[in-house]
Design an enzyme around this catalytic site. Sequence first.
Site: not given
Ligand code: ADP
Ligand code: F6P
Length: 470
Positions: A160, A368
């Site tokens: 991912h 990212d």
């Molecule tokens: P990562 O996997 O690195 O966290 P992404 O942008 O791919 O980054 O995914 C983040 C996910 O977490 C999104 O679906 C987003 O809506 C969710 N998210 C981020 N912040 C919040 C929050 N404060 N409350 C609920 N969901 C959140």
């Molecule tokens: O999408 C990337 C990612 O590292 C996932 O593997 C992971 O579940 C998510 O972000 C949040 O990080 P963590 O599991 O360390 O809270």
Amino acid sequence: MAEGHRRLVAVSNRVGPLNDEGKAGGLAVGLSDALKRRGGLWFGWSGNTSSKGTFSEATTEVEGNVAMATIDMSEEELQGFYYGYANRSLWPLLHYRLDLAEFDRQSDRIYRSVNQRFAARLAPMLDDSDLVWMHDYHFFYMGSELRQCGFKGKIGFFLHIPFCSPEIFTALPSSHDIVRAMLAYDVIGFQTDTDRRNFANFCVRELNGQKLPGHRLQVGDRIIVADTFPIGIDAPGYARFAVSPEAGEHEEMVREIAGDRLQIIGVDRMDYSKGLVERFRGFERLLEEYPENRGTVQFLQVAPLSRSELGAYVELRRELEELAGHINGRFATLDWTPLQIMTRGFTRRALAGIYRAARACLVTPLRDGMNLVAKEYIAAQDSDDPGVLILSRFAGAKAELPDALIVNPYSTDDVARAIQRALTMPLDERRRRWETMRDAVFHGTAAHWCDSFLDRLERSGRDEDGPAGE
Ligand code: ADP
Ligand code: F6P
């Protein structure tokens, strides 16, 4: 499980939630959207520690067509596997932050043993007709461990997050062991062509591998598929969230508080890869260079805390709070606070409403894998008054969303200029850009990602792929 499909067994460190609980993390969001459609077993960590750790019995919960089986980790495993190797070594390295990466033998050992124990716990639950799909950098060794346990079915792996260039990856003392172990997978999926190429180049340069047609790689006598499968969201579902009563309440609330001011939004786990410090500086530069925005825009950064036991994350939080205080101190007036930062979680519906109220969304990571927030923001808009996406050139999502305002997140001036352009963009240009991006988000959904990966996994080992599963 849909008729005619083999059972899907997904494996990831975090498991669930399947419902709209508002936990942050792209993996959980993408995978739960895909699993709910197809059904199957989801296996991983319970989120708890106990003295037996990965020796503990699996606990299974069933929700609709998905069974979620989880096991605990011991405190030592949590420290060595999750905080240590996964998040102190692999995460910074794969996000090109060699300066933050730490390598030590102890966490390397624990990481391997957790992969082995998770495989040993999973193996008895499997049938060779299952399609096993491992996820992310927590489980690089797990496919080869499952083979050691005698599993003969198909195993796929999806990363991912980015796969960095070989020049950086070779700094990892176990880089060769990891990539050799990954050759146990039949199909390895990446978010972007750049990640796929980096992996292939590592195999060629470091392991004397060979690139074959059809995105296949040969190393020794092993042939695997390494291809690009960009992850998406359940776009129609998300668009429905955005017009739900809960979204409506949140949209209304944000609009009421904003009044005549234009709202800018950012939503990211509080992680150094997300470029939040640089983003705040870009917003500060906007207020310096385009003073007409003073008192007329406000920026809300939602940043749920993540991995907060780690020094780099503690330091980031301190820096962000200090910077937010500095910007507010410098520009705030009695009736206007330019920047608000909030660490709480929201349900996905509530977040969709907040996105709708925002004229611009800042998605400016330094690196990212994909970034699902970018896709959610687009899916939450409608043609009446769509907002503008400002997107980092270093986010995987840029490949599918070139109609966003693309920025170099390291350039404060570039970010400030893009915000100014978003705030002043005429409605017809906003519509035109949004329509193209909406089509891309509705085309590359979570379902499409899941189906195309599993279809490739099903086909692997047949015809041109050579022998698989060894
Ligand atoms: P990562 O996997 O690195 O966290 P992404 O942008 O791919 O980054 O995914 C983040 C996910 O977490 C999104 O679906 C987003 O809506 C969710 N998210 C981020 N912040 C919040 C929050 N404060 N409350 C609920 N969901 C959140
Ligand atoms: O999408 C990337 C990612 O590292 C996932 O593997 C992971 O579940 C998510 O972000 C949040 O990080 P963590 O599991 O360390 O809270």
